[in-house]
Design a protein around this motif. Structure first.
Motif, PDB file in Angstrom:
ATOM      1  N   ASP A  39       0.848  -1.195   0.000  1.00 28.63           N
ATOM      2  CA  ASP A  39       0.000   0.000   0.000  1.00 28.63           C
ATOM      3  C   ASP A  39       0.882   1.242   0.000  1.00 28.63           C
ATOM      4  O   ASP A  39       1.704   1.435   0.918  1.00 28.63           O
ATOM      5  CB  ASP A  39      -0.871  -0.048   1.270  1.00 28.63           C
ATOM      6  CG  ASP A  39      -2.093   0.828   1.173  1.00 28.63           C
ATOM      7  OD1 ASP A  39      -2.136   1.703   0.292  1.00 28.63           O
ATOM      8  OD2 ASP A  39      -3.009   0.639   1.995  1.00 28.63           O
ATOM      9  N   ASP A  40       0.765   2.065  -1.018  1.00 21.20           N
ATOM     10  CA  ASP A  40       1.522   3.338  -1.108  1.00 21.20           C
ATOM     11  C   ASP A  40       3.036   3.124  -1.183  1.00 21.20           C
ATOM     12  O   ASP A  40       3.810   3.967  -0.702  1.00 21.20           O
ATOM     13  CB  ASP A  40       1.211   4.262   0.088  1.00 21.20           C
ATOM     14  CG  ASP A  40      -0.235   4.678   0.219  1.00 21.20           C
ATOM     15  OD1 ASP A  40      -1.069   4.222  -0.571  1.00 21.20           O
ATOM     16  OD2 ASP A  40      -0.535   5.482   1.120  1.00 21.20           O
ATOM     17  N   CYS A  79      -5.853   4.045  -3.957  1.00 19.33           N
ATOM     18  CA  CYS A  79      -6.073   2.658  -3.620  1.00 19.33           C
ATOM     19  C   CYS A  79      -7.318   2.018  -4.235  1.00 19.33           C
ATOM     20  O   CYS A  79      -7.239   0.995  -4.915  1.00 19.33           O
ATOM     21  CB  CYS A  79      -6.153   2.659  -2.105  1.00 19.33           C
ATOM     22  SG  CYS A  79      -6.775   1.226  -1.417  1.00 19.33           S
ATOM     23  N   LYS A 132      -6.110  -5.504   3.813  1.00 14.37           N
ATOM     24  CA  LYS A 132      -6.947  -4.333   3.525  1.00 14.37           C
ATOM     25  C   LYS A 132      -7.906  -4.594   2.373  1.00 14.37           C
ATOM     26  O   LYS A 132      -7.520  -5.132   1.345  1.00 14.37           O
ATOM     27  CB  LYS A 132      -6.012  -3.167   3.210  1.00 14.37           C
ATOM     28  CG  LYS A 132      -6.657  -1.987   2.502  1.00 14.37           C
ATOM     29  CD  LYS A 132      -5.777  -0.766   2.568  1.00 14.37           C
ATOM     30  CE  LYS A 132      -6.118   0.228   1.480  1.00 14.37           C
ATOM     31  NZ  LYS A 132      -5.425   1.494   1.659  1.00 14.37           N
ATOM     32  N   HIS A 277       0.603   2.408   4.291  1.00 16.95           N
ATOM     33  CA  HIS A 277      -0.437   3.425   4.405  1.00 16.95           C
ATOM     34  C   HIS A 277      -0.431   4.065   5.796  1.00 16.95           C
ATOM     35  O   HIS A 277      -0.049   3.433   6.767  1.00 16.95           O
ATOM     36  CB  HIS A 277      -1.805   2.795   4.122  1.00 16.95           C
ATOM     37  CG  HIS A 277      -2.840   3.798   3.742  1.00 16.95           C
ATOM     38  ND1 HIS A 277      -3.466   4.587   4.674  1.00 16.95           N
ATOM     39  CD2 HIS A 277      -3.337   4.152   2.541  1.00 16.95           C
ATOM     40  CE1 HIS A 277      -4.320   5.385   4.046  1.00 16.95           C
ATOM     41  NE2 HIS A 277      -4.257   5.136   2.752  1.00 16.95           N
ATOM     42  N   ASP A 329      -0.282  -0.663  -4.721  1.00 17.31           N
ATOM     43  CA  ASP A 329      -1.570  -0.147  -5.212  1.00 17.31           C
ATOM     44  C   ASP A 329      -1.496   1.285  -5.714  1.00 17.31           C
ATOM     45  O   ASP A 329      -2.391   1.755  -6.402  1.00 17.31           O
ATOM     46  CB  ASP A 329      -2.667  -0.280  -4.137  1.00 17.31           C
ATOM     47  CG  ASP A 329      -2.499   0.695  -2.988  1.00 17.31           C
ATOM     48  OD1 ASP A 329      -1.380   1.214  -2.768  1.00 17.31           O
ATOM     49  OD2 ASP A 329      -3.506   0.948  -2.288  1.00 17.31           O
ATOM     50  N   ASN A 330      -0.453   1.987  -5.350  1.00 20.62           N
ATOM     51  CA  ASN A 330      -0.212   3.334  -5.879  1.00 20.62           C
ATOM     52  C   ASN A 330       1.159   3.799  -5.395  1.00 20.62           C
ATOM     53  O   ASN A 330       1.785   3.152  -4.549  1.00 20.62           O
ATOM     54  CB  ASN A 330      -1.304   4.353  -5.467  1.00 20.62           C
ATOM     55  CG  ASN A 330      -1.566   4.439  -3.980  1.00 20.62           C
ATOM     56  OD1 ASN A 330      -2.594   3.976  -3.506  1.00 20.62           O
ATOM     57  ND2 ASN A 330      -0.656   5.007  -3.222  1.00 20.62           N
TER      58      ASN A 330
HETATM   59 CA    CA Z   1      -2.835   2.991  -1.358  1.00 19.74          CA
END
Ligand code: CA
Ligand code: NG6
Length: 517
Positions: A39-40, A79, A132, A277, A329-330
């Protein structure tokens, strides 16, 4: 198809199908698939992608034993749309309401939609998502029934089981969802979740700011749990609440159990990490372990998770029969709402590598992210600059398991299985559309043409939510259409004169327009 027939002949000796499943007694069978989504996590956040200020030995090992992609992308720089596209194989911007989901969002993927999980389920896989979710739960127009059945959710779109952080952890509530229910919920202490302060004396990040163990910087100042104030309000469900510090351990524990239980049948595990995140609150044993502050410490924690999962595959004797995909995811962000010292401790670290932008932006930093595949004994280790995207796993896994994809499903997904498996001379995508958040009209469109890689940005509102990683340049003005050539200008510094490329700009804008709803 040919690929699959060869696979079956090799592994089973004969072809025999019943109810769409390959019946094969051989211990060698369709590979397990484990997708680890960070995540991130930015392109430059791992030592195998050039980071020098932090070391990620477990992820590096995955890369050195598999394919490391230098042009691996996620679909969006936030996300929810990336996850929506990953599961459905459809660009999220085609469907309204698929932007960053609020705490009480209903399920965004409707039952009946073909997904990466449903297609693998049809192929005989046992499927699970652990970690998540952030794609909503419950009926449209109603949302999650936190004290009842959380339905529809992952189980209605092809997952056999789920163990979830229902939203994202800076949003309420901090409870686990197992299958259709909040885990450990005491009916005498019902859980209420809303976006209005429930009473005048309800403590928030504003009224009780001096009690917080991690301060907020923007937003994130509503209900307090575990010394951290969040987006949104909630009360009750006290027995069900978790500690932020324990999330990574819990995902690993549940994943190990899932893999152990299903080691004798093919399985698909979507390991959906919450690291990196916000709120970045690593387990105590990782706190202070890197020089990058808590943002670095949660990278170390993520790396540990990857090490635990790969160790488990080895212990279960299934590493050679498991395709592992690692992605994000990003892109990265420093200050995403909490004072966790990310920017203050960044030093020489460049979370997006050489790329511009990060989370919320359609510059390369927003969507070009780490992307690694490993299948020991099948994938020959290497590095690939072929273009692949998280959205492509849907069709690629359908191809791997010989599942026909119905007309109208996985519309934007491309079967790049050969590229993911490192087949020499296999070609990846030649085109890809990236978005920032929801159906906002901020998109970019990449087209490969021989040696050149053209990238058109489209800013309908004439500005970018360009929250850049090391410096804040939020809401910078942009021209509605911009064109870059990435081979000569990977940093996207040189916005080309549109008049010099009029035909290309016209063709690319027309293509983009066709895709929009
Ligand atoms: Ca994210
Ligand atoms: C934004 C939040 C940000 C983060 C993001 C979602 C504010 C000011 N910002 O709206 O902190 O939660 O949404 O991140 O509230 S994502 O990775 O799940 O898309």
């Amino acid at each position: 198809m040919i690929r699959f027939i060869v696979f079956v002949i090799i592994h089973c000796g004969l072809l025999f199908f019943a109810q769409g499943e390959a019946l094969c007694d051989s211990p060698e069978r369709q590979p397990n698939i484990v997708v680890i989504m960070a995540d991130d996590l930015g392109y430059g956040d791992l030592s195998c992608y050039g980071a020098t200020e932090i070391s990620t030995p477990h992820i590096d090992r995955l890369a050195s034993e598999g394919m490391r992609f230098t042009s691996g992308y996620c679909s969006a720089s936030t996300c929810t749309p990336t996850r929506y596209s990953f599961l459905t194989g459809n660009y999220a911007f085609r469907t309204k309401g698929t932007g960053i989901a609020p705490p009480n969002s209903p399920a965004l993927v409707q039952p009946g939609t073909e997904t990466i999980a449903s297609i693998l389920n049809k192929a005989g896989y046992r499927t699970a998502v652990i970690g998540k979710w952030h794609l909503g739960l419950g009926e449209q127009g109603i949302g999650p029934d936190w004290n009842g059945q959380l339905n529809p959710g992952p189980l209605e779109i092809g997952f056999d089981q789920c163990f979830l952080l229902p939203t994202t952890n800076d949003r309420v509530p901090q409870v686990y969802v197992e299958d259709h229910q909040v885990l450990n919920l005491d009916p005498a202490d019902p859980l209420w979740v809303g976006n209005k302060k429930p009473s005048d004396d309800h403590p928030t990040g504003i009224t009780h700011r001096d009690t917080l163990k991690m301060d907020w910087t923007h937003g994130h100042n509503s209900t307090i749990h575990n010394g951290i104030s969040r987006i949104g309000f909630y009360t009750g469900g006290n027995a069900a609440r978790f500690r932020d510090e324990d999330l990574a351990d819990k995902w690993v524990e549940k994943s190990k159990t899932f893999m152990q239980t299903n080691k004798d049948k093919p399985f698909f595990l979507f390991f959906s990490s919450h690291d990196l995140h916000v709120p970045r609150m690593p387990h105590e044993r990782f706190q202070g372990k890197t020089k990058l502050g808590f943002r670095g410490d949660v990278i170390a924690q993520l790396d540990w998770c990857v090490g635990e999962l790969t160790k488990s595959l080895e212990e279960l004797g299934i590493a050679d029969n498991t395709l592992v995909v690692f992605c994000s995811d990003n892109g990265p962000v420093m200050d995403d709402g909490y004072a966790d010292g990310a920017l203050e401790n960044v030093g020489k670290h460049r979370a997006a590598g050489i790329y511009k932008g990060g989370k919320y932006s359609v510059f390369e930093g927003g969507c070009r992210t780490p992307f690694i595949t490993r299948w020991s004994g099948t994938i020959k280790p290497g590095v690939s600059d072929q273009m692949v995207c998280t959205i492509d796993m849907a069709r690629s896994f359908a191809g791997l398991t010989n599942q026909a994809v119905a007309e109208g499903s996985f519309t934007d997904s491309v079967d790049v299985l050969d590229v993911l498996l490192g087949t020499p001379s296999a070609q990846g995508r030649q085109e890809l559309v990236l978005q920032d958040n929801g159906n906002t009209g901020t998109l970019s469109y990449i087209q490969r043409d021989g040696e050149k890689i053209w990238k058109l940005h489209r800013y309908d509102k004439g500005k970018a939510k360009n929250v850049v990683v090391e410096e804040k340049i939020a809401n910078t003005k942009r021209n509605k259409i911009e064109l870059f050539e990435l081979t000569s200008d990977p940093e996207e510094n040189n916005s080309l004169k549109l008049g010099d490329h009029a035909d290309r700009v016209a063709a690319m804008t027309a293509e983009l327009k066709k895709l929009l709803p």
